[in-house]
Design a protein around this motif. Structure first.
Motif, PDB file in Angstrom:
ATOM      1  N   PHE A 651      28.535 -13.247  -0.292  1.00 21.89           N
ATOM      2  CA  PHE A 651      28.364 -14.170   0.839  1.00 21.89           C
ATOM      3  C   PHE A 651      27.016 -13.997   1.527  1.00 21.89           C
ATOM      4  O   PHE A 651      26.642 -14.809   2.367  1.00 21.89           O
ATOM      5  CB  PHE A 651      29.497 -13.978   1.855  1.00 21.89           C
ATOM      6  CG  PHE A 651      30.836 -14.404   1.351  1.00 21.89           C
ATOM      7  CD1 PHE A 651      31.322 -15.677   1.593  1.00 21.89           C
ATOM      8  CD2 PHE A 651      31.636 -13.534   0.623  1.00 21.89           C
ATOM      9  CE1 PHE A 651      32.564 -16.079   1.125  1.00 21.89           C
ATOM     10  CE2 PHE A 651      32.878 -13.910   0.142  1.00 21.89           C
ATOM     11  CZ  PHE A 651      33.344 -15.197   0.394  1.00 21.89           C
ATOM     12  N   GLU A 652      26.293 -12.950   1.180  1.00 24.40           N
ATOM     13  CA  GLU A 652      24.982 -12.699   1.771  1.00 24.40           C
ATOM     14  C   GLU A 652      23.897 -13.522   1.072  1.00 24.40           C
ATOM     15  O   GLU A 652      22.796 -13.696   1.606  1.00 24.40           O
ATOM     16  CB  GLU A 652      24.625 -11.212   1.668  1.00 24.40           C
ATOM     17  CG  GLU A 652      25.651 -10.265   2.276  1.00 24.40           C
ATOM     18  CD  GLU A 652      25.619 -10.264   3.789  1.00 24.40           C
ATOM     19  OE1 GLU A 652      24.582 -10.686   4.359  1.00 24.40           O
ATOM     20  OE2 GLU A 652      26.625  -9.854   4.404  1.00 24.40           O
ATOM     21  N   LYS A 653      24.194 -14.010  -0.124  1.00 18.88           N
ATOM     22  CA  LYS A 653      23.182 -14.715  -0.919  1.00 18.88           C
ATOM     23  C   LYS A 653      23.076 -16.170  -0.482  1.00 18.88           C
ATOM     24  O   LYS A 653      24.061 -16.887  -0.430  1.00 18.88           O
ATOM     25  CB  LYS A 653      23.545 -14.656  -2.408  1.00 18.88           C
ATOM     26  CG  LYS A 653      23.656 -13.237  -2.949  1.00 18.88           C
ATOM     27  CD  LYS A 653      24.197 -13.228  -4.376  1.00 18.88           C
ATOM     28  CE  LYS A 653      24.370 -11.806  -4.897  1.00 18.88           C
ATOM     29  NZ  LYS A 653      24.956 -11.778  -6.262  1.00 18.88           N
ATOM     30  N   ASN A 654      21.882 -16.590  -0.158  1.00 24.15           N
ATOM     31  CA  ASN A 654      21.656 -17.991   0.219  1.00 24.15           C
ATOM     32  C   ASN A 654      21.187 -18.780  -0.998  1.00 24.15           C
ATOM     33  O   ASN A 654      20.049 -19.235  -1.069  1.00 24.15           O
ATOM     34  CB  ASN A 654      20.617 -18.079   1.347  1.00 24.15           C
ATOM     35  CG  ASN A 654      21.175 -17.568   2.665  1.00 24.15           C
ATOM     36  OD1 ASN A 654      22.331 -17.811   2.987  1.00 24.15           O
ATOM     37  ND2 ASN A 654      20.353 -16.847   3.410  1.00 24.15           N
ATOM     38  N   GLU A 655      22.056 -18.903  -1.957  1.00 24.97           N
ATOM     39  CA  GLU A 655      21.700 -19.607  -3.190  1.00 24.97           C
ATOM     40  C   GLU A 655      22.521 -20.894  -3.272  1.00 24.97           C
ATOM     41  O   GLU A 655      22.461 -21.729  -2.387  1.00 24.97           O
ATOM     42  CB  GLU A 655      21.956 -18.683  -4.389  1.00 24.97           C
ATOM     43  CG  GLU A 655      21.106 -17.406  -4.348  1.00 24.97           C
ATOM     44  CD  GLU A 655      21.496 -16.420  -5.434  1.00 24.97           C
ATOM     45  OE1 GLU A 655      22.450 -16.710  -6.196  1.00 24.97           O
ATOM     46  OE2 GLU A 655      20.862 -15.352  -5.514  1.00 24.97           O
ATOM     47  N   ASP A 656      23.293 -21.039  -4.330  1.00 29.22           N
ATOM     48  CA  ASP A 656      24.152 -22.206  -4.463  1.00 29.22           C
ATOM     49  C   ASP A 656      25.385 -22.047  -3.579  1.00 29.22           C
ATOM     50  O   ASP A 656      25.589 -21.021  -2.939  1.00 29.22           O
ATOM     51  CB  ASP A 656      24.588 -22.361  -5.925  1.00 29.22           C
ATOM     52  CG  ASP A 656      23.403 -22.559  -6.849  1.00 29.22           C
ATOM     53  OD1 ASP A 656      22.421 -23.190  -6.407  1.00 29.22           O
ATOM     54  OD2 ASP A 656      23.464 -22.072  -7.998  1.00 29.22           O
ATOM     55  N   SER A 657      26.207 -23.088  -3.574  1.00 28.89           N
ATOM     56  CA  SER A 657      27.474 -22.990  -2.847  1.00 28.89           C
ATOM     57  C   SER A 657      28.368 -21.960  -3.531  1.00 28.89           C
ATOM     58  O   SER A 657      28.340 -21.782  -4.753  1.00 28.89           O
ATOM     59  CB  SER A 657      28.166 -24.344  -2.816  1.00 28.89           C
ATOM     60  OG  SER A 657      27.507 -25.224  -1.936  1.00 28.89           O
ATOM     61  N   LEU A 658      29.176 -21.283  -2.707  1.00 31.17           N
ATOM     62  CA  LEU A 658      30.081 -20.250  -3.213  1.00 31.17           C
ATOM     63  C   LEU A 658      31.508 -20.627  -2.829  1.00 31.17           C
ATOM     64  O   LEU A 658      31.783 -20.972  -1.676  1.00 31.17           O
ATOM     65  CB  LEU A 658      29.733 -18.889  -2.610  1.00 31.17           C
ATOM     66  CG  LEU A 658      30.692 -17.734  -2.925  1.00 31.17           C
ATOM     67  CD1 LEU A 658      30.579 -17.338  -4.394  1.00 31.17           C
ATOM     68  CD2 LEU A 658      30.405 -16.528  -2.028  1.00 31.17           C
ATOM     69  N   VAL A 659      32.420 -20.547  -3.790  1.00 32.27           N
ATOM     70  CA  VAL A 659      33.840 -20.735  -3.517  1.00 32.27           C
ATOM     71  C   VAL A 659      34.561 -19.449  -3.920  1.00 32.27           C
ATOM     72  O   VAL A 659      34.564 -19.078  -5.096  1.00 32.27           O
ATOM     73  CB  VAL A 659      34.432 -21.935  -4.285  1.00 32.27           C
ATOM     74  CG1 VAL A 659      35.910 -22.100  -3.919  1.00 32.27           C
ATOM     75  CG2 VAL A 659      33.674 -23.204  -3.957  1.00 32.27           C
ATOM     76  N   ALA A 660      35.138 -18.771  -2.934  1.00 34.48           N
ATOM     77  CA  ALA A 660      35.850 -17.515  -3.188  1.00 34.48           C
ATOM     78  C   ALA A 660      37.352 -17.773  -3.151  1.00 34.48           C
ATOM     79  O   ALA A 660      37.888 -18.215  -2.134  1.00 34.48           O
ATOM     80  CB  ALA A 660      35.459 -16.473  -2.145  1.00 34.48           C
ATOM     81  N   PHE A 661      38.009 -17.528  -4.257  1.00 37.69           N
ATOM     82  CA  PHE A 661      39.456 -17.708  -4.359  1.00 37.69           C
ATOM     83  C   PHE A 661      40.129 -16.398  -3.957  1.00 37.69           C
ATOM     84  O   PHE A 661      39.944 -15.362  -4.614  1.00 37.69           O
ATOM     85  CB  PHE A 661      39.836 -18.096  -5.791  1.00 37.69           C
ATOM     86  CG  PHE A 661      39.441 -19.497  -6.181  1.00 37.69           C
ATOM     87  CD1 PHE A 661      40.398 -20.487  -6.356  1.00 37.69           C
ATOM     88  CD2 PHE A 661      38.102 -19.842  -6.352  1.00 37.69           C
ATOM     89  CE1 PHE A 661      40.047 -21.780  -6.712  1.00 37.69           C
ATOM     90  CE2 PHE A 661      37.733 -21.126  -6.710  1.00 37.69           C
ATOM     91  CZ  PHE A 661      38.712 -22.107  -6.880  1.00 37.69           C
ATOM     92  N   CYS A 662      40.909 -16.438  -2.873  1.00 38.52           N
ATOM     93  CA  CYS A 662      41.467 -15.210  -2.280  1.00 38.52           C
ATOM     94  C   CYS A 662      42.973 -15.342  -2.055  1.00 38.52           C
ATOM     95  O   CYS A 662      43.554 -16.414  -2.212  1.00 38.52           O
ATOM     96  CB  CYS A 662      40.781 -14.919  -0.944  1.00 38.52           C
ATOM     97  SG  CYS A 662      38.991 -14.805  -1.032  1.00 38.52           S
TER      98      CYS A 662
END
Length: 791
Positions: A651-662
């Motif tokens: 979540f610290e990376k400002n790259e592409d969108s991130l989707v975290a499945f939790c």
């Protein structure tokens, strides 16, 4: 000015100052049967001693120092007067053979010497005898050791003992004056947010009144500082002595540490310790084998630990994990045991719930039988205490474990093997009557059988402490001990049942369905309690399960964050019900996730009620909705601490969108702070209700029989708590902007709507047909654009 009087018992004095030797967890604790036998044997021996023998004689003596007075008190087992001789008798019941004792145990002898010193001084004697009486609890064979002391030698010895204790209490007195002086002019360290002042004043008022309070306060309001600051001020004004900041997770303990550090930067002088679990502190290669044979830190631990604690306590203020490890290494002592000793002397203790409430591992220095103090309890994320309380006050015994231990001990301990077989037959009869599970009126004769088992195991562990067999049965010994401890608590708040488990094992369980009464037994040892959480809804549910008091305070602190900066949508055209779990439903959920993520580049978390549903939806999402600019990561059931850290680092990376499945209710659904653009959306799939199980059905039946909605207590309320915790990952500060999407048609029903926080009154019902439009409208408004934070 009148000097303060410090009271201490004879036993506590000698066991603290004169303790020595090795740390050895293989030695069994004194069980209830041993205590009963010991009491009976004491009385029997006392009655045999004749008319010139007085039993249980209360004694006390004050010694005045320049800064304080120490009052030592206790009861001598016996005082015998014969012509011109007076003898102080100290009786000890043991399982071992008294004939094998070469000399009295030093601390036992010291107890008797203290009584001799006090009584001899009171009666103005020149000399006095001390007798140590050791008696076997089973055979009643007795061996006595007798010594004669001149009063001059006892005075000198006693004064040296008391001086060693005086340096501890004298420093504590000086420190408290210095600490309290540092609070003059201490102000709240931040500008008050809306609702925060209300919380601070409510906590202070509660402590001042010696009451309990339940606080429902939103994430991001600053609950930690809003409870610690008024508690610190209350301690400074003499309304409390020790603050216990209790948490369920490591990350919230870090937040509490930071709050104390901030106050220290503002001039507060305060000593606090964070208690870390033994397995995380253990410096030995053979983890948690606390005996001199396996651990070099256990060898001679008690010879060095007092000096290690005193040096650390008097030379520092912050006692965290690293500081504890460094000091323990320097003095070659067990870091965990040293931290527990240090906790007695500090101003605040940050620790897990179990160090206060668990009947087997609580801090006996604070919460042992007959021990209490001016403690202030600050219970963070208090919603977690319901299930944790049930776990701590429940116990079970498995038939298969009994047979396994019986097989191991049969060649070495015939009496123990017979006692185990007796319990096995008792459980066998119950097994014949049980299909899936069966509720019993009480545990019957099983506890009595296990009491005999524990007595026999105590003998075996004492006789073969260094053997491989002792190591093999030690875990079972603690299981029996725990079961017997809990059996004494069984009342109307318990359900006793037997079960043929899915693992093929047959067990009897003492299930604590309402932990409130047991929790109260520990809370009443202090002066005030603050229960607080972002998810204490509905409040009446948590009050019933966490408190027995009828006059507890309660407040609802509204969110200070603007509704304009977040969007809440309820997807009413999708469901996570088991009956509707199929490809079509998985695809609808996956499409919802895609439509939410595609509207705004950023980081999102999607929460599922189970790993199975997570995996099914993830597969569809990857196959049908994946894009090059959206990365996906998944929580797994076997993540190590490092795996979790790496997961959050994404979540610290400002790259592409991130989707975290939790997973809802998992490690990422509460207690983590992802502020600003680190997280701009949370999608919650399902109502979070627990899977149907024997225990959930038992809870449902129990509360229905008591006039409550059993389904609410067993399923809906626990599930909704997970939903609210997961949704609370978004909007952590006033600068944050984000979306919350709830996916399940049940969220439209009044049973769930009534459980939503007041701040969710602006939520909107949506469908796949209009979700994109509503999200696009939200994100397109100029004043709602997420603000990029600098890393």
């Amino acid at each position: 000015m009148e000097k303060p009087v410090i009271r201490i018992s004879v036993r506590n004095l000698v066991e603290f100052i004169l303790r020595s030797g090795d740390l050895d967890s293989r030695r069994g604790s004194i069980d209830k049967e041993a205590m009963l036998k010991g009491g009976r044997l004491h009385r029997k021996i006392q009655k045999q001693m004749g008319s010139n023998y007085r039993s249980e004689v209360s004694l006390k003596w004050e010694t005045e120092y320049e800064d304080l007075t120490i009052l030592v008190e206790g009861r001598a087992d016996g005082i015998q007067t014969e012509e011109d001789r007076v003898t102080i008798d100290e009786i000890k019941g043991i399982y071992g053979d008294p004939e094998h004792l070469r000399e009295p145990v030093p601390v036992h002898r010291a107890q008797a010497m203290c009584y001799a010193r006090i009584y001899g001084e009171m009666e103005k004697l020149d000399e006095i005898d001390v007798q140590m009486t050791y008696a076997n609890l089973d055979t009643e064979v007795i061996r006595r050791f007798r010594e004669t002391f001149s009063m001059n030698s006892l005075r000198e010895w006693y004064q040296k003992l008391l001086n060693a204790y005086h340096k501890w209490v004298s420093y504590k007195l000086k420190w408290q004056k210095e600490r309290n002086a540092s609070m003059a002019g201490l102000e709240f360290p931040f500008p008050y947010r809306e609702g925060q002042r209300k919380m601070v004043t409510s906590v202070y008022h509660t402590i001042a009144c010696g009451k309990q309070i339940f606080i429902q306060a939103p994430t991001g309001i600053g609950k930690t500082m809003s409870t610690i600051f008024p508690a610190v001020r209350a301690v400074g004004e003499g309304k409390g002595d020790t603050i216990f900041y209790l948490t369920a997770k490591t990350i919230t303990r870090k937040v509490a540490e930071e709050a104390f550090l901030i106050l220290q930067e503002k001039g507060l002088k305060y000593k606090f310790i964070t208690i870390t679990a033994k397995e995380k502190l253990c410096a030995n290669e053979e983890k948690c084998k606390c005996n001199p044979q396996d651990c070099p830190y256990a060898k001679g631990h008690f010879d060095r630990v007092n000096d290690a604690v005193y040096e650390m306590w008097t030379s520092g203020h912050i006692f965290d994990r690293n500081a504890i490890l460094e000091q323990a290494e320097k003095w070659s002592v067990c870091p965990f045991e040293m931290s527990l000793d240090l906790a007695v002397w500090v101003d605040a203790v940050i620790c897990d719930y179990n160090y206060v409430f668990d009947p087997n591992v609580h801090l006996k220095r604070f919460f042992g039988e007959g021990v209490s103090g001016k403690y202030i309890f600050l219970i963070d994320e208090a919603h977690n205490l319901v299930e944790r309380g049930r776990e701590m006050y429940s116990a079970c015994i498995c038939k298969e474990d009994i047979l396994e231990v019986k097989k191991k001990v049969k060649p070495h301990a015939a009496h123990l093997a017979r006692a185990l077989e007796k319990v096995n037959r008792q459980l066998l009869e119950l097994k014949k009557e049980c299909v899936r599970y069966q509720i019993l009126e009480n545990p019957g004769s099983v506890p009595l059988g296990l009491l005999q088992v524990q007595g026999e195991m105590d003998k075996l562990l004492e006789e073969q402490a260094d053997s491989e067999l002792a190591d093999e049965i030690l875990d079972f010994y603690f299981t029996v001990r725990d079961f017997l401890n809990i059996a004494e608590l069984v009342d109307e708040n318990y359900v006793v049942y037997t079960e043929n488990g899915e693992d093929g094992r047959f067990r009897m369980k003492l299930y604590c369905v309402n932990p409130a009464s047991n929790l109260h037994d520990y809370l009443e040892k202090g002066v005030s309690t603050v229960f607080f959480s972002a998810t204490l809804l509905p409040l009446h549910y948590y009050r019933k399960l966490l408190s027995t008091q009828k006059d507890d305070f309660g407040i609802y602190v509204r969110s200070p964050f603007s509704q304009e900066k977040r969007c809440i949508l309820v997807g009413g055209d999708v469901s996570s019900r088991y009956t509707r779990r199929n490809y079509e439903e998985y695809r609808r959920i996956a499409e919802y996730i895609a439509r939410v993520v595609w509207q705004k580049k950023g980081n999102y978390m999607v929460f599922f009620p189970s790993y199975r549903l997570l995996e099914d939806v993830f597969q569809v999402f990857e196959e049908e909705f994946s894009t090059d600019w959206v990365r996906c990561i998944c929580q797994s059931s076997s993540m190590s601490e490092r795996d979790r850290e790496e997961f959050l680092e994404e979540f610290e990376k400002n790259e592409d969108s991130l989707v975290a499945f939790c997973i809802m209710g998992g490690v990422f659904s509460e207690g983590i702070d992802l502020m600003g653009e680190k997280l701009i959306g949370a999608i919650v799939v399902g109502t979070g209700i627990p899977q149907i199980s024997n225990e959930r059905e038992i809870l449902k039946t129990y509360y229905t029989a008591r006039g409550e909605n059993g389904f609410d207590y067993a399923y809906r309320y626990p599930g909704m708590n997970k939903v609210l915790q997961a949704a609370g990952r978004v909007i952590r500060t006033q600068e944050d902007t984000g979306v919350i999407v709830l996916l399940d048609d049940r969220f439209r029903s009044p049973e769930y709507r009534n459980l939503f926080p007041m701040e969710w009154s602006d939520r909107k019902l949506c469908s796949l047909a209009n979700a994109e439009y509503l999200l696009k409208e939200f994100w397109s408004r100029e004043n709602r654009k997420p603000m990029r934070l600098e890393n």
